[in-house]
Design a protein around this motif. Structure first.
Motif, PDB file in Angstrom:
ATOM      1  N   UNK A  71       0.832  -1.200   0.000  1.00 38.02           N
ATOM      2  CA  UNK A  71       0.000   0.000   0.000  1.00 38.02           C
ATOM      3  C   UNK A  71       0.872   1.258   0.000  1.00 38.02           C
ATOM      4  N   UNK A  72       0.843   1.959  -1.090  1.00 34.69           N
ATOM      5  CA  UNK A  72       1.648   3.187  -1.215  1.00 34.69           C
ATOM      6  C   UNK A  72       1.103   4.291  -0.316  1.00 34.69           C
ATOM      7  N   UNK A  73      -0.207   4.297  -0.099  1.00 32.78           N
ATOM      8  CA  UNK A  73      -0.813   5.317   0.751  1.00 32.78           C
ATOM      9  C   UNK A  73      -0.299   5.198   2.183  1.00 32.78           C
ATOM     10  N   UNK A  74      -0.202   3.980   2.688  1.00 31.33           N
ATOM     11  CA  UNK A  74       0.308   3.783   4.044  1.00 31.33           C
ATOM     12  C   UNK A  74       1.798   4.108   4.134  1.00 31.33           C
ATOM     13  N   UNK A  75       2.532   3.814   3.063  1.00 32.14           N
ATOM     14  CA  UNK A  75       3.955   4.169   3.055  1.00 32.14           C
ATOM     15  C   UNK A  75       4.137   5.677   3.043  1.00 32.14           C
ATOM     16  N   UNK A  76       3.298   6.381   2.299  1.00 33.13           N
ATOM     17  CA  UNK A  76       3.364   7.839   2.278  1.00 33.13           C
ATOM     18  C   UNK A  76       2.999   8.401   3.647  1.00 33.13           C
ATOM     19  N   UNK A  77       1.988   7.809   4.290  1.00 36.80           N
ATOM     20  CA  UNK A  77       1.626   8.235   5.641  1.00 36.80           C
ATOM     21  C   UNK A  77       2.783   8.012   6.612  1.00 36.80           C
ATOM     22  N   UNK A  78       3.465   6.895   6.489  1.00 33.53           N
ATOM     23  CA  UNK A  78       4.628   6.635   7.332  1.00 33.53           C
ATOM     24  C   UNK A  78       5.762   7.608   7.062  1.00 33.53           C
ATOM     25  N   UNK A  79       5.964   7.933   5.788  1.00 32.38           N
ATOM     26  CA  UNK A  79       7.005   8.905   5.435  1.00 32.38           C
ATOM     27  C   UNK A  79       6.659  10.288   5.984  1.00 32.38           C
ATOM     28  N   UNK A  80       5.383  10.647   5.960  1.00 39.82           N
ATOM     29  CA  UNK A  80       4.966  11.929   6.530  1.00 39.82           C
ATOM     30  C   UNK A  80       5.186  11.960   8.045  1.00 39.82           C
ATOM     31  N   UNK A  81       4.955  10.833   8.692  1.00 38.71           N
ATOM     32  CA  UNK A  81       5.233  10.770  10.128  1.00 38.71           C
ATOM     33  C   UNK A  81       6.727  10.926  10.399  1.00 38.71           C
ATOM     34  N   UNK A  82       7.564  10.321   9.555  1.00 41.63           N
ATOM     35  CA  UNK A  82       9.006  10.504   9.698  1.00 41.63           C
ATOM     36  C   UNK A  82       9.384  11.968   9.485  1.00 41.63           C
TER      37      UNK A  82
END
Length: 101
Positions: A71-82
């Motif tokens: 899921x790219x959306x969840x990866x983007x959300x994780x990157x935003x948290x980072x």
């Protein structure tokens, strides 16, 4: 296999994440209350609060990316948290420098 977007989180991982949330969240709340009751004497708590918030964002980002699967959306959300963790770390460093200079 179509219904599964990412890996399942183990009970041990969920417990550790919840424990980290509780411990760091409680520490942040206690330090925030102490620092706002008498800010002149507890100014050094502000960089610590920002740093703990950054640690919480880094942990959440790591777990979000780890559990994202394809899921790219969840990866983007994780990157935003980072990214937010990096911003809070920079804020902690800036506030520490401004306090101790």
């Amino acid at each position: 296999m179509y219904g599964q977007a990412g890996k399942k989180m183990s009970k041990n991982s969920r417990f550790m994440l919840d424990l980290i949330h509780i411990v760091i969240g409680l520490a942040i709340v206690i330090m925030a209350v102490i620092s706002f009751l008498n800010p002149e004497t507890h100014l050094t708590l502000f960089p610590v609060i920002f740093f703990l918030a950054a640690v919480l964002n880094f942990v959440n980002g790591y777990f979000k990316i780890d559990q994202s699967g394809r899921s790219k959306k969840k990866k983007v959300n994780g990157a935003l948290l980072f990214f937010m963790g990096l911003c809070l770390t920079a804020l902690a460093v800036i506030s520490a420098i401004s306090l101790w200079r």
